[in-house]
Design a protein around this motif. Structure first.
Motif, short mmCIF file in Angstrom:
data_model
loop_
_atom_site.label_atom_id
_atom_site.label_comp_id
_atom_site.label_asym_id
_atom_site.label_seq_id
_atom_site.Cartn_x
_atom_site.Cartn_y
_atom_site.Cartn_z
N GLN A 1 0.83 -1.21 0.00
CA GLN A 1 0.00 0.00 0.00
C GLN A 1 0.86 1.25 0.00
O GLN A 1 0.49 2.28 -0.58
CB GLN A 1 -0.93 0.01 1.21
N ALA A 2 2.03 1.19 0.65
CA ALA A 2 2.95 2.33 0.62
C ALA A 2 3.44 2.60 -0.79
O ALA A 2 3.60 3.75 -1.21
CB ALA A 2 4.14 2.07 1.56
N ILE A 3 3.68 1.53 -1.55
CA ILE A 3 4.11 1.69 -2.94
C ILE A 3 2.99 2.30 -3.76
O ILE A 3 3.21 3.21 -4.58
CB ILE A 3 4.53 0.33 -3.52
N ILE A 4 1.76 1.82 -3.56
CA ILE A 4 0.62 2.37 -4.29
C ILE A 4 0.44 3.84 -3.97
O ILE A 4 0.14 4.66 -4.86
CB ILE A 4 -0.66 1.57 -3.96
N LEU A 5 0.62 4.21 -2.70
CA LEU A 5 0.49 5.62 -2.31
C LEU A 5 1.53 6.47 -3.02
O LEU A 5 1.24 7.58 -3.47
CB LEU A 5 0.62 5.75 -0.80
N ARG A 6 2.77 5.96 -3.13
CA ARG A 6 3.81 6.70 -3.85
C ARG A 6 3.48 6.83 -5.33
O ARG A 6 3.73 7.86 -5.95
CB ARG A 6 5.17 6.03 -3.66
N VAL A 7 2.90 5.78 -5.88
CA VAL A 7 2.47 5.85 -7.28
C VAL A 7 1.39 6.92 -7.44
O VAL A 7 1.42 7.73 -8.36
CB VAL A 7 1.95 4.48 -7.75
N ALA A 8 0.41 6.91 -6.52
CA ALA A 8 -0.69 7.87 -6.59
C ALA A 8 -0.20 9.30 -6.44
O ALA A 8 -0.72 10.22 -7.08
CB ALA A 8 -1.72 7.55 -5.51
N MET A 9 0.83 9.49 -5.59
CA MET A 9 1.37 10.83 -5.36
C MET A 9 2.39 11.24 -6.43
O MET A 9 2.89 12.36 -6.42
CB MET A 9 2.03 10.89 -3.97
N GLY A 10 2.69 10.32 -7.33
CA GLY A 10 3.62 10.63 -8.39
C GLY A 10 5.07 10.51 -7.98
O GLY A 10 5.93 11.11 -8.61
N GLY A 11 5.37 9.74 -6.94
CA GLY A 11 6.75 9.63 -6.47
C GLY A 11 7.41 8.31 -6.78
O GLY A 11 8.49 8.04 -6.30
N ALA A 12 6.76 7.46 -7.58
CA ALA A 12 7.34 6.16 -7.89
C ALA A 12 7.90 6.14 -9.30
O ALA A 12 7.43 6.85 -10.19
CB ALA A 12 6.29 5.06 -7.74
N TRP A 13 8.91 5.31 -9.50
CA TRP A 13 9.51 5.17 -10.82
C TRP A 13 8.58 4.38 -11.74
O TRP A 13 7.93 3.43 -11.31
CB TRP A 13 10.84 4.45 -10.72
N THR A 14 8.52 4.78 -12.99
CA THR A 14 7.76 4.06 -14.01
C THR A 14 8.62 3.92 -15.25
O THR A 14 9.71 4.48 -15.34
CB THR A 14 6.47 4.82 -14.38
N ARG A 15 8.12 3.18 -16.22
CA ARG A 15 8.84 3.06 -17.48
C ARG A 15 8.99 4.43 -18.14
O ARG A 15 10.01 4.72 -18.76
CB ARG A 15 8.08 2.11 -18.42
N GLU A 16 7.92 5.23 -18.01
CA GLU A 16 7.99 6.57 -18.60
C GLU A 16 9.09 7.41 -17.96
O GLU A 16 9.70 8.25 -18.62
CB GLU A 16 6.64 7.27 -18.45
N THR A 17 9.34 7.18 -16.64
CA THR A 17 10.41 7.90 -15.97
C THR A 17 11.74 7.62 -16.65
O THR A 17 12.52 8.53 -16.93
CB THR A 17 10.50 7.48 -14.48
N PHE A 18 12.00 6.34 -16.90
CA PHE A 18 13.25 5.97 -17.56
C PHE A 18 13.31 6.56 -18.97
O PHE A 18 14.36 7.06 -19.40
CB PHE A 18 13.37 4.44 -17.64
#
Length: 283
Positions: A230-247
């Motif tokens: 859930q902490a990972i999901i929260l970071r995704v929701a807040m825009g703080g997680a790495w994604t493919r688009e980030t790379f």
């Protein structure tokens, strides 16, 4: 955390399908941890209050009813949450290492083995006269916990290595705030679910010895089965997680940096793109 995630997902950018997936995933985790907690509370009420005067006391009631249907239901809820949480970690690892099928092969095999042993342990613990913390069930429980811990350690290491390997590249194309956001210690800890792994090691150490302390670690570890994903999901929701688009954006910025000499111009071009992308939800 679930309500926070839903709030940020509703207010952020991103596809409706992605938002629905993360909302559904969060709701499922919340339901599973609620079921597990309710079963534990009910068992505690039965053991410490309703049947405290049975011969042998609460300890005897515990041994006699540990395989009761509601305890098996609670175990199944925790194991299911663990399967989902590890699945999310596997996906996060794929975000970092999806370019290498060879690198992803071993984590996938570990994940499948962990799922199989988790299901086997749940079934075994529910058989009449069996005990999740004693006897033959422990022979199934230990491999399951070991596989889950090893899986999380390996995925943690892979994510951390990938984050750290990107550190020098990020330095060239983004500002100080973005470097802290994407390569700071918090990002590594939360993205890799390190607390869950460390608690799993503590739980395993007590579980192998079949000592009463394993019950306490089982409850704490069982809670982090849902808290960590859930902490990972929260970071995704807040825009703080790495994604493919980030790379992709970073790589584009790096290429631009190389073409233009790597100066301030590259930084100015890339950072707005990342900020715009990180304002909402992700795939």
């Amino acid at each position: 955390m679930v309500f926070q995630s839903v709030y940020y997902l509703n207010g952020g950018e991103g596809s409706r399908k992605s938002k629905r997936f993360y909302m559904g995933f969060s709701a499922t985790l919340l339901a599973l941890i609620t079921i597990a907690l309710a079963c534990n509370v009910f068992f505690g009420q039965e053991m410490w209050i309703e049947h405290r005067d049975v011969e042998g006391g609460p300890a005897a009631f515990f041994a006699e009813n540990i395989a009761a249907w509601y305890n098996t239901l609670g175990t199944a809820a925790d194991v299911t949450a663990n399967i989902l949480g590890d699945g999310l970690m596997l996906y996060r690892c794929h975000v970092f290492w999806g370019h290498s099928s060879l690198a992803m092969g071993f984590p996938v095999l570990l994940y499948l083995a962990s799922v199989a042993m988790g299901i086997t342990t749940t079934i075994q613990s529910g058989l009449p006269g069996h005990n999740l913390f004693r006897g033959i069930t422990v022979n199934f429980g230990i491999p399951w916990i070991v596989l889950t811990i090893v899986f999380n350690i390996i995925v943690t290491a892979m994510i951390a290595v990938r984050l750290l390997s990107m550190h020098s590249k990020v330095n060239r194309v983004v500002g100080e705030a973005m470097r802290k956001k994407y390569t700071g210690l918090l990002a590594i800890l939360v993205e890799s679910a390190l607390p869950f792994t460390l608690l799993g090691v503590c739980y395993l150490a007590t579980y192998i010895r079949e000592i009463p302390e394993s019950l306490a670690f089982a409850d704490i570890w069982g809670a982090f089965v849902t808290i960590s994903p859930q902490a990972i999901i929260l970071r995704v929701a807040m825009g703080g997680a790495w994604t493919r688009e980030t790379f992709n954006r970073l790589e584009s910025g790096m290429e631009m940096s190389v073409m233009e000499g790597g100066g301030r111009d590259a930084h100015n071009e890339v950072e707005p793109d990342i900020k715009s992308h990180s304002s909402g939800s992700h795939v």
